[in-house]
Design an enzyme around this catalytic site. Structure first.
Site, PDB file in Angstrom:
ATOM      1  N   HIS A 229       0.855  -1.206   0.000  1.00 39.53           N
ATOM      2  CA  HIS A 229       0.000   0.000   0.000  1.00 39.53           C
ATOM      3  C   HIS A 229       0.880   1.242   0.000  1.00 39.53           C
ATOM      4  O   HIS A 229       1.657   1.460  -0.916  1.00 39.53           O
ATOM      5  CB  HIS A 229      -0.940  -0.068   1.210  1.00 39.53           C
ATOM      6  CG  HIS A 229      -2.048   0.937   1.259  1.00 39.53           C
ATOM      7  ND1 HIS A 229      -2.445   1.716   0.197  1.00 39.53           N
ATOM      8  CD2 HIS A 229      -2.881   1.273   2.278  1.00 39.53           C
ATOM      9  CE1 HIS A 229      -3.466   2.481   0.558  1.00 39.53           C
ATOM     10  NE2 HIS A 229      -3.750   2.239   1.822  1.00 39.53           N
ATOM     11  N   HIS A 270      -2.306  -2.446  -9.442  1.00 34.77           N
ATOM     12  CA  HIS A 270      -3.261  -1.752  -8.564  1.00 34.77           C
ATOM     13  C   HIS A 270      -4.494  -2.623  -8.390  1.00 34.77           C
ATOM     14  O   HIS A 270      -4.887  -3.347  -9.291  1.00 34.77           O
ATOM     15  CB  HIS A 270      -3.660  -0.405  -9.176  1.00 34.77           C
ATOM     16  CG  HIS A 270      -4.249   0.534  -8.179  1.00 34.77           C
ATOM     17  ND1 HIS A 270      -5.578   0.517  -7.851  1.00 34.77           N
ATOM     18  CD2 HIS A 270      -3.674   1.479  -7.410  1.00 34.77           C
ATOM     19  CE1 HIS A 270      -5.807   1.439  -6.931  1.00 34.77           C
ATOM     20  NE2 HIS A 270      -4.679   2.036  -6.635  1.00 34.77           N
ATOM     21  N   ASP A 328       2.776   5.482  -6.886  1.00 35.65           N
ATOM     22  CA  ASP A 328       4.050   5.413  -6.140  1.00 35.65           C
ATOM     23  C   ASP A 328       5.273   5.328  -7.032  1.00 35.65           C
ATOM     24  O   ASP A 328       6.401   5.415  -6.546  1.00 35.65           O
ATOM     25  CB  ASP A 328       4.020   4.185  -5.220  1.00 35.65           C
ATOM     26  CG  ASP A 328       2.951   4.339  -4.146  1.00 35.65           C
ATOM     27  OD1 ASP A 328       2.069   3.481  -4.063  1.00 35.65           O
ATOM     28  OD2 ASP A 328       2.987   5.371  -3.440  1.00 35.65           O
TER      29      ASP A 328
HETATM   30  C1  SDX Z   1      -1.445   2.091  -3.404  1.00 33.91           C
HETATM   31  O1  SDX Z   1      -6.209   0.870  -3.270  1.00 33.91           O
HETATM   32  C2  SDX Z   1      -5.677   1.989  -3.486  1.00 33.91           C
HETATM   33  O2  SDX Z   1      -6.317   2.937  -3.961  1.00 33.91           O
HETATM   34  C3  SDX Z   1      -4.263   2.122  -3.035  1.00 33.91           C
HETATM   35  C4  SDX Z   1      -3.554   3.411  -3.464  1.00 33.91           C
HETATM   36  C5  SDX Z   1      -4.127   4.619  -2.780  1.00 33.91           C
HETATM   37  O3  SDX Z   1      -3.976   5.730  -3.320  1.00 33.91           O
HETATM   38  O4  SDX Z   1      -4.627   4.470  -1.640  1.00 33.91           O
HETATM   39  O5  SDX Z   1      -3.688   3.599  -4.873  1.00 33.91           O
HETATM   40  C6  SDX Z   1      -2.066   3.390  -3.124  1.00 33.91           C
HETATM   41  O6  SDX Z   1      -1.424   1.254  -2.558  1.00 33.91           O
HETATM   42  C7  SDX Z   1      -0.911   1.812  -4.788  1.00 33.91           C
HETATM   43  C8  SDX Z   1      -0.315   0.376  -4.915  1.00 33.91           C
HETATM   44  C9  SDX Z   1       1.107   0.456  -4.331  1.00 33.91           C
HETATM   45  N1  SDX Z   1       1.668  -0.955  -4.267  1.00 33.91           N
HETATM   46  C10 SDX Z   1       2.674  -1.323  -5.035  1.00 33.91           C
HETATM   47  O7  SDX Z   1       3.128  -0.660  -5.973  1.00 33.91           O
HETATM   48  C11 SDX Z   1       3.235  -2.701  -4.680  1.00 33.91           C
HETATM   49  C12 SDX Z   1       3.363  -3.531  -5.948  1.00 33.91           C
HETATM   50  N2  SDX Z   1       2.007  -3.834  -6.453  1.00 33.91           N
HETATM   51  C13 SDX Z   1       1.436  -5.038  -6.001  1.00 33.91           C
HETATM   52  O8  SDX Z   1       1.784  -5.565  -4.763  1.00 33.91           O
HETATM   53  C14 SDX Z   1       0.019  -5.241  -6.455  1.00 33.91           C
HETATM   54  O9  SDX Z   1      -0.099  -4.819  -7.761  1.00 33.91           O
HETATM   55  C15 SDX Z   1      -1.114  -4.621  -5.644  1.00 33.91           C
HETATM   56  C16 SDX Z   1      -1.007  -4.975  -4.214  1.00 33.91           C
HETATM   57  C17 SDX Z   1      -1.102  -3.138  -5.795  1.00 33.91           C
HETATM   58  C18 SDX Z   1      -2.380  -5.200  -6.189  1.00 33.91           C
HETATM   59  O10 SDX Z   1      -2.303  -6.540  -5.880  1.00 33.91           O
HETATM   60  P1  SDX Z   1      -3.354  -7.575  -6.415  1.00 33.91           P
HETATM   61  O11 SDX Z   1      -4.730  -6.980  -6.398  1.00 33.91           O
HETATM   62  O12 SDX Z   1      -3.175  -8.891  -5.743  1.00 33.91           O
HETATM   63  O13 SDX Z   1      -2.921  -7.657  -7.900  1.00 33.91           O
HETATM   64  P2  SDX Z   1      -3.739  -8.443  -8.944  1.00 33.91           P
HETATM   65  O14 SDX Z   1      -4.626  -9.446  -8.309  1.00 33.91           O
HETATM   66  O15 SDX Z   1      -4.403  -7.419  -9.812  1.00 33.91           O
HETATM   67  O16 SDX Z   1      -2.604  -9.252  -9.718  1.00 33.91           O
HETATM   68  C19 SDX Z   1      -2.905  -9.764 -10.939  1.00 33.91           C
HETATM   69  C20 SDX Z   1      -1.671 -10.502 -11.379  1.00 33.91           C
HETATM   70  C21 SDX Z   1      -1.179 -11.582 -10.434  1.00 33.91           C
HETATM   71  O17 SDX Z   1      -0.545 -12.554 -11.246  1.00 33.91           O
HETATM   72  P3  SDX Z   1      -1.394 -13.914 -11.664  1.00 33.91           P
HETATM   73  O18 SDX Z   1      -1.685 -14.618 -10.358  1.00 33.91           O
HETATM   74  O19 SDX Z   1      -2.648 -13.405 -12.366  1.00 33.91           O
HETATM   75  O20 SDX Z   1      -0.461 -14.666 -12.563  1.00 33.91           O
HETATM   76  O21 SDX Z   1      -0.559  -9.608 -11.544  1.00 33.91           O
HETATM   77  C22 SDX Z   1       0.496 -10.012 -10.683  1.00 33.91           C
HETATM   78  C23 SDX Z   1      -0.105 -10.914  -9.641  1.00 33.91           C
HETATM   79  O22 SDX Z   1       0.882 -11.800  -9.175  1.00 33.91           O
HETATM   80  N3  SDX Z   1       1.025  -8.789 -10.135  1.00 33.91           N
HETATM   81  C24 SDX Z   1       2.284  -8.390 -10.249  1.00 33.91           C
HETATM   82  C25 SDX Z   1       2.341  -7.133  -9.638  1.00 33.91           C
HETATM   83  N4  SDX Z   1       1.130  -6.796  -9.161  1.00 33.91           N
HETATM   84  C26 SDX Z   1       0.316  -7.829  -9.469  1.00 33.91           C
HETATM   85  N5  SDX Z   1       3.365  -8.977 -10.819  1.00 33.91           N
HETATM   86  C27 SDX Z   1       4.524  -8.282 -10.765  1.00 33.91           C
HETATM   87  N6  SDX Z   1       4.651  -7.046 -10.186  1.00 33.91           N
HETATM   88  C28 SDX Z   1       3.592  -6.460  -9.621  1.00 33.91           C
HETATM   89  N7  SDX Z   1       3.737  -5.243  -9.076  1.00 33.91           N
END
Ligand code: SDX
Length: 389
Positions: A229, A270, A328
């Site tokens: 997050h 996201h 971010d």
């Molecule tokens: C913020 O909610 C909000 O509004 C939050 C925020 C706000 O303003 O309050 O916008 C702020 O938190 C932004 C996000 C910051 N986090 C990061 O940048 C950390 C890296 N990102 C991830 O950890 C991830 O993308 C999340 C946590 C943000 C979302 O996670 P999800 O919902 O579990 O992602 P998803 O289900 O959409 O993933 C789909 C696929 C998966 O692979 P498969 O199982 O389908 O094969 O994409 C992959 C995930 O493994 N994946 C990534 C990835 N994010 C998702 N693979 C590589 N790198 C990534 N960053």
């Protein structure tokens, strides 16, 4: 407004309820604050005006804005007793650990006389939080540096004042760069609110119990700290520094696709956006402006970020999963250029997000609400008797 989903009222907790504050369309990459697109607010508004909009639902008139700005300005100091809370922490404690503590402590100074059922008291609490959180954030940084706390100055605007409290000392008060204060204001604005994300939902859930607004914001700060997050901005910079050179990017992109040892590219992906995060576009433009003004166009981390963005956004793996840069991804490069260390990045995020948190809290408390009680799906053992001896 029509119900965006049908639900059994007995099931949905108060935290997951309708709101009029922010609208996101993740597929189209749309973000509106009270109907205004984020890119227009970033270009034409400023942070305090956006705080007013989030809190009250409309842009302020010139007179309302002057009153609001002066009200915030006149509440930026914190009670002198709060200074003592810092001394219990090691100087190298993570700034978010200290922030969780001192913001929660605000309850002991500013809530006793407040009645959250009184709309005026709720707005006064909101003003105090918007005014005092930057002062506490700067105190957290000064404490880590072993430097004296700097008092806020009423002759400076909100973001100038923050940079003054962060970087000036009693020995020397330098003029605040207009470029850097504008960039700081833009960063606060881009973080101001984002619908019911993890930390905002935490604030609403805490608020649904009747807890005071200062304690609720402290709970939001704790939830924001996680690297999935708000902790991602610090993790992005650590990742860019670990990549070290554009020649290493392919290795990291390959790691991100490795299902055996899933490495996540920080700053990508996201929960809601499966397109470009509209804030990331504005943040990237701000990054270009600030680095150009500072003569840092050739910043090595920016080069790595730009190359990583290009590679990832043209890669089928990421496109298929809707993984694009989020808010971010570029913010850390700007904050580093301003002179803020990476361990302070999430404190900056919390400072910027305060008006969003408190606007959601106020919206919920201002309407009929019930205590939040998220239901669970039980997957444990069926009923069984205690074994007889
Ligand atoms: C913020 O909610 C909000 O509004 C939050 C925020 C706000 O303003 O309050 O916008 C702020 O938190 C932004 C996000 C910051 N986090 C990061 O940048 C950390 C890296 N990102 C991830 O950890 C991830 O993308 C999340 C946590 C943000 C979302 O996670 P999800 O919902 O579990 O992602 P998803 O289900 O959409 O993933 C789909 C696929 C998966 O692979 P498969 O199982 O389908 O094969 O994409 C992959 C995930 O493994 N994946 C990534 C990835 N994010 C998702 N693979 C590589 N790198 C990534 N960053």
């Amino acid at each position: 407004s029509k119900n965006l989903f049908t639900y059994d009222p007995g099931f949905v907790s108060t935290a997951a309820c309708e709101s009029k504050i922010t609208f996101i369309d993740g597929a189209k990459g749309i973000l509106l604050h009270r109907g205004y697109p984020i890119d227009q607010l970033a270009e034409k508004s400023d942070y305090l005006e956006t705080c007013f909009l989030l809190l009250h639902g409309e842009l302020p008139t010139a007179e309302e804005k002057e009153v609001f700005v002066n009200t915030i300005k006149n509440h930026t100091m914190v009670h002198e007793q709060l200074n003592h809370f810092f001394n219990g922490f090691r100087r190298d404690a993570h700034p978010m650990a200290i922030m969780c503590g001192v913001v929660g402590a605000l309850s002991a100074f500013y809530h006793d006389s407040m009645d959250i059922s009184n709309p005026e008291h709720r707005i006064i609490s909101a003003h105090r939080l918007i005014a005092k959180i930057p002062t506490l954030a700067a105190m957290v940084y000064k404490y880590s540096m072993g430097q004296p706390f700097m008092y806020p100055r009423n002759d400076l605007n909100y973001s100038e004042n923050f940079l003054h409290m962060m970087f000036n000392t009693p020995c020397e008060e330098k003029a605040i760069s207009p470029v850097l204060s504008k960039a700081m204001d833009r960063i606060f604005l881009l973080h101001a609110d984002h619908e019911q994300n993890a930390s905002t939902s935490t604030v609403r859930l805490a608020g649904s119990t009747g807890a005071n607004p200062f304690a609720c914001i402290a709970s939001g700060i704790a939830a924001l700290w996680g690297p999935a997050h708000g902790g991602a901005n610090e993790a992005v910079l650590n990742m860019l520094e670990e990549i070290g050179d554009v020649s290493n990017i392919d290795t990291f992109v390959a790691k991100a696709k490795d299902k055996e040892d899933p490495f996540r590219l920080m700053g990508f992906g996201h929960r809601v956006y499966k397109n470009f995060d509209p804030r990331a576009k504005v943040m990237k433009q701000t990054c270009d402006e600030v680095l150009a003004e500072l003569g840092m166009e050739n910043d090595p981390l920016l080069k790595i970020a730009l190359k990583l963005e290009k590679i990832a956004t043209e890669d089928e793996y990421f496109i298929k999963r809707g993984l694009y840069p989020n808010v971010d991804f570029y913010s850390g490069i700007i904050l580093k250029a301003i002179g803020i260390p990476s361990e302070m990045f999430t404190v900056i995020f919390a400072t910027g997000r305060t008006p969003g948190w408190i606007a959601h809290w106020n919206e919920m408390i201002s309407n009929d609400y019930r205590i939040g009680r998220p239901r669970q799906l039980y997957t444990g053992s069926p009923k069984r008797d205690y074994p007889s001896k």
